[in-house]
Design a protein around this motif. Sequence first.
Motif, mmCIF file in Angstrom:
data_model
loop_
_atom_site.group_PDB
_atom_site.id
_atom_site.type_symbol
_atom_site.label_atom_id
_atom_site.label_comp_id
_atom_site.label_asym_id
_atom_site.label_seq_id
_atom_site.Cartn_x
_atom_site.Cartn_y
_atom_site.Cartn_z
ATOM 1 N N ASP A 74 26.067 30.964 -4.835
ATOM 2 C CA ASP A 74 27.325 30.253 -5.077
ATOM 3 C C ASP A 74 28.378 31.208 -5.627
ATOM 4 O O ASP A 74 29.541 31.194 -5.204
ATOM 5 N N ASP A 118 31.924 32.541 -4.014
ATOM 6 C CA ASP A 118 33.194 32.459 -4.743
ATOM 7 C C ASP A 118 33.929 33.794 -4.686
ATOM 8 O O ASP A 118 35.158 33.838 -4.466
ATOM 9 N N ASN A 135 21.147 25.338 0.674
ATOM 10 C CA ASN A 135 22.218 25.847 -0.194
ATOM 11 C C ASN A 135 22.993 26.963 0.490
ATOM 12 O O ASN A 135 24.232 27.022 0.411
ATOM 13 N N ASN A 174 27.100 27.131 1.375
ATOM 14 C CA ASN A 174 27.996 28.234 1.060
ATOM 15 C C ASN A 174 28.667 28.815 2.295
ATOM 16 O O ASN A 174 29.842 29.196 2.251
#
Length: 462
Positions: free
Chosen positions: A156, A160, A248, A252
């Motif tokens: 994550d 970012d 996950n 992303n």
Amino acid sequence: MFADQLGYQRCGYAGDRKARTPNIDKLASQAVDFQNAVSNMPVCSAYRASLFTGKYTTSTGMVINELRMRTDHETFGKVLTRSSYRTAYIGKWHLYANQLGHHYESKNSFVPPGPHRLGFDGYWAAYNFHHNYYSAYYHTDTPEKIFYGDNVYEPDAQTDMMIEFIRKASKSSKPFGAFLSYGTPHDPWVKDNVPDKYVEMFRDVSLPNPPNYKDTNDKYADNWGRLRPQQRKMLQTWRRLYYAMTANLDWNIGRLLNALEQAGLRDNTIVVFTSDHGEMFGAHGRRAKNIFYEEAARIPFLIRWPKNIRAGTVSDACISTVDFMPTILSLMGLQVPKSVEGMDLSYCALGSGGSEPQAALLQNTGACAAWEDGHEWRALRDKQYTYAVYRVDKSELLFDNKNDPYQMKNLAGNAQYKGTLERFRQILARKMKSLNDTFEKCTWYRDNWTDGNRNIIRAAKD
């Protein structure tokens, strides 16, 4: 964008109905899907060395993990930098540390600015190797570890950072080349290494052993490839956590694609998604990777370029890691270095005709990260068959992947396939000769291609 240990078969678009990969599936529908893509040596460091140079393992010298890469190769990063591209590299590197283990020591995790970054001279937020995704860290230009923060999941945070890079890059007229090297879905597969939300998604999902599962270890497997009795009992749990990590990862990737859209860069950005290798999970009596079987060798390879690559294109070309760099550079209109050993298959992406590899060459030059003999093999994979030969006893295998997708019937001893077997022998001999690949035992590479301290000093063509 490249994942770590994500096999082609574990993606929804490739037919896995239990995978939850809607964003990767959507990307596949917008891209060219190279359905026969394989990793030339399905292990972390060898893959990355080939990805960044377009050379085979015997030409990079990255014959096992935890070796230090030579810096005199022509590389993807060098081409981008020379061509005035702004570069970014985020995530796992795995080409610098020259020590087995001790991954968390800064001397091994920090890659100093300069030649060891292989031309990626722009934004850098990376580490050599680790796979604990909470309490994780990266380095920029000093050995100081920068931690993502409490309860921050590494993929994550990396996403970012890449989104922020994209936002800044969108305000500049300078082109950029950005690489995001995710660690997932590589093990350890334990609950505290995955966000609860994704663990819960697969809590009751049945992920049993595949038809080609064997309850005894493959005699050719190294220590990384063998399963202990207790690990066999954990296989379904491991698969659930692997699928959770992949879900996950998919989330992303969706965030990154949305960021490109919001920045107005969707139509003029080439997006690539791939992986370094897959995971065996007990198939053929093995775990991990570093083998020619489909579960380990076959990888996703998607390229999206709106207005240039027709959405939903499928290519069956026998593309492999060494071909990725020349193919992508060609699509970008950049010079492909003469040292590259792979083929430019950009015309396959663009829907035109041209020559293709007869088959993809796969190599194994030793145990995953140890100087240990007895595991070496060479293999070829074309549009129908996989052919492999082990060095230690010259044992041969031949599988018809179309009619035997789990590779359960070795046809090498079948007289009906004598011609096919001989054809592959000849193709392999010619290819190995062209690369000066003399098919040595693992410790020979240690004694002849390294300085004795896990630094590569030469390779097959030197």
